[in-house]
Design an enzyme around this catalytic site. Structure first.
Site, mmCIF file in Angstrom:
data_model
loop_
_atom_site.group_PDB
_atom_site.id
_atom_site.type_symbol
_atom_site.label_atom_id
_atom_site.label_comp_id
_atom_site.label_asym_id
_atom_site.label_seq_id
_atom_site.Cartn_x
_atom_site.Cartn_y
_atom_site.Cartn_z
ATOM 1 N N SER A 110 0.848 -1.201 0.000
ATOM 2 C CA SER A 110 0.000 0.000 0.000
ATOM 3 C C SER A 110 0.875 1.241 0.000
ATOM 4 O O SER A 110 0.958 1.961 -0.983
ATOM 5 C CB SER A 110 -0.978 -0.006 1.187
ATOM 6 N N GLY A 183 -3.499 0.940 4.296
ATOM 7 C CA GLY A 183 -3.678 -0.502 4.387
ATOM 8 C C GLY A 183 -2.814 -1.163 5.435
ATOM 9 O O GLY A 183 -3.313 -1.870 6.328
ATOM 10 N N GLY A 184 -1.519 -0.952 5.379
ATOM 11 C CA GLY A 184 -0.619 -1.574 6.341
ATOM 12 C C GLY A 184 -0.755 -0.996 7.730
ATOM 13 O O GLY A 184 -0.726 -1.728 8.728
ATOM 14 N N TYR A 476 6.280 -2.275 13.298
ATOM 15 C CA TYR A 476 7.722 -2.032 13.299
ATOM 16 C C TYR A 476 8.407 -3.336 12.874
ATOM 17 O O TYR A 476 9.139 -3.960 13.622
ATOM 18 C CB TYR A 476 8.216 -1.602 14.677
#
Length: 536
Positions: A110, A183-184, A476
């Site tokens: 994304s 998205g992410g 992360y």
């Protein structure tokens, strides 16, 4: 590129059993296009813009545009055989079906901010589904106090801007980096500088549309509550391709306050950071105080800078009075504070000095093909570090090059939601640590130096952070904590990193994964595995 990751990729390629593991990119493109045409009836003109081969003039610019870590933008970095730039839902459906038919790997990107490049790098023959054209945002202020449908290729900056266009007193609780893809960010949990007031980003997701492994477009009702639960914090790329999220908006004051205070070890930094541990997670939920501990990068002096960056959802006089009572070690004064609107506070966090002179349109800038070399790791602290221990930590940090710790307080209203309500399990931790290193030197020895320093810091922190497992934050991304080649030991390898990211929620995520994608089509080096197949 990252030597450790490269070694894994080489092992992955050698052990992976897919027939497409060493396929010719030209043949892959031809086979994919034949299938894609059959599924979409796309015109030849549109096809050249939607499905890109390695020989396309657009291939390299498109690939590089959303690589946000220069460590994975080198000549040795594995490249996809095909990039798909969908414009409509049917293009995404076809991409899933055709990649699955060809028995290849699909990487879903994304915004490209996956710190270890898992959304656009693989050792086997793979296709990148780049959602950067899926950026439509529809804000409806009449729907239940304000809501928005936002496609997953949109950026957080674009979402913030579109909300601001409709209302200056509404916002969305999400990250402060404007180029991060929706998205992410959302599917990994998502947080920002209002986390203590409003909780996580996923707490405001009320619906979603997804393309599943069979190419169907499903919404919350048709996908079921188990899958909808998994998409909120479990990493959606393990389950399908999310097309859009529907989110609720929140109300913010007309005036908010920001402040920054910098201290060195000679200026009482130790006392300030020590006391921060007791105040920041327990103070007014409308106050978010971040601390950055940064090692020297120029003069090599034995010191560490402690930088405070904060947002208060209210007036300056109130937060100054509050800090005088709760946190006198901070030394906050009215002169340190700036009052502004919420949208201006985002610009302030982006390091614009005169936010009154900056137009919010800067939030729309995507900054393609712009990346430095970075490595990130994460930790969670459950009990305050003692002052002697903190002092030793600061002294050790001072000896490491370009290494920093970003301390983000939890507490407040984040704790109001149960740890199993969404897939994100870390709500009751005291604070989160981001281990951070950023550099511009492209030489391999620089990579070894700075990544090595960061891993040293991570090792030093071991006694002070969560244990059994040592928890980590999915957004992360960190391949150091475990990777998966999805072979015979897929579940066991997945459990290594899965327990760290998801705690006890890992078990439910595996059950959902097994139910919706039993053949493990949607996979990456840290995706949710399926349950081991029972021997007959």
């Amino acid at each position: 590129m990252n030597k450790t990751y490269l070694i894994f990729l080489l092992f992955f390629a050698a052990s992976y059993s897919s027939p497409g593991a060493a396929a010719d990119p030209a043949n892959v493109y031809e086979d994919f296009v034949r299938c894609f045409r059959n599924k979409t009836n796309i015109s030849d003109k549109d096809l050249t813009d939607v499905v890109l081969s390695r020989t396309s003039d657009s291939f390299t610019p498109v690939l590089r545009a959303y690589i946000r870590n220069a460590r994975f933008n080198t000549s040795s970095t594995p490249k996809p055989s095909v990039i798909v730039l969908p414009r409509v839902d049917s293009h995404v459906q076809a991409a899933v079906i055709c990649t699955k038919t060809l028995n290849l790997q699909l990487k879903i990107r994304s915004g490209g901010h996956d710190y270890d490049g898992l959304s656009y790098v693989s050792a086997v023959t793979f296709i990148v589904l780049d959602l950067s054209n899926f950026r439509n945002i529809t804000v409806d202020m009449k729907d239940d106090g304000g809501s928005a449908w936002v496609q997953t290729g949109a950026t957080l900056g674009e979402l913030f801007f579109r909300i601001w266009e409709k209302s200056e007193v509404h916002a969305f609780p999400a990250g402060i980096c404007p180029t991060v893809g929706v998205g992410g960010h959302v599917s990994g949990g998502g947080y920002g500088h209002m986390i203590r007031k409003f909780g996580l980003t996923i707490d405001y997701v009320v619906d979603a549309t997804i393309v599943d492994v069979n190419g169907r477009v499903l919404d919350r009702k048709s996908m079921g509550e188990d899958l909808f639960w998994a998409l909120r914090g479990g990493g959606a790329g393990s389950f399908g391709v999310v097309l859009a999220f529907k989110v609720k908006l929140v109300e913010v004051p007309k005036t908010v306050t920001v402040f920054r205070i910098d201290r060195t070890t000679d200026q009482n930094a130790l006392d300030m950071v020590y006391k921060w541990q007791f105040v920041a997670p327990r103070t007014d939920p409308g106050l978010f105080i971040r601390v950055l501990l940064a090692s020297p990068t120029k003069n090599k002096t034995q010191t560490v800078n402690a930088k405070v960056r904060a947002l208060y959802l209210g007036n300056a006089s109130d937060v100054v009075s509050m800090m005088a009572k709760e946190f006198p070690e901070l030394g906050l004064k009215m002169d340190d504070c700036k009052e502004m609107t919420w949208i201006q506070s985002l610009l302030w966090w982006m390091n614009y000095k005169d936010v009154e002179k900056v137009k919010p349109e800067v939030l729309l800038e995507r900054e393609p093909d712009k990346a430095k070399f970075v490595k990130r790791k994460s930790d969670y602290v459950e009990k305050e570090i003692t002052k002697p221990e903190l002092n030793r930590l600061i002294q050790q940090l001072a000896t490491l090059d370009r290494t920093g710790l970003v301390l983000n307080p939890y507490g407040g209203n984040l704790n109001a939601t149960a740890t199993n309500e969404t897939a994100f399990p870390h709500r009751h931790k005291l604070y989160k640590i981001q281990h951070s290193s950023t550099w511009s030197d492209a030489r391999p020895e620089a990579d070894r130096l700075y990544v090595g320093s960061l891993r040293t810091t991570y090792r030093i922190m071991t006694p002070f952070v969560s244990k059994n497992p040592r928890s980590a934050y999915l957004n992360y991304r960190d391949v150091d904590i475990g990777v998966n080649d999805h072979g015979k030991d897929s579940y066991r390898k997945g459990e290594n990193y899965g327990r760290k990211y998801f705690g006890e929620n890992f078990d439910r995520l595996v059950r959902v994964k097994t139910a919706v994608d039993p053949d493990n089509f949607f996979r990456n080096e840290q995706s949710i595995p399926t349950l081991p197949r029972k021997r007959r």
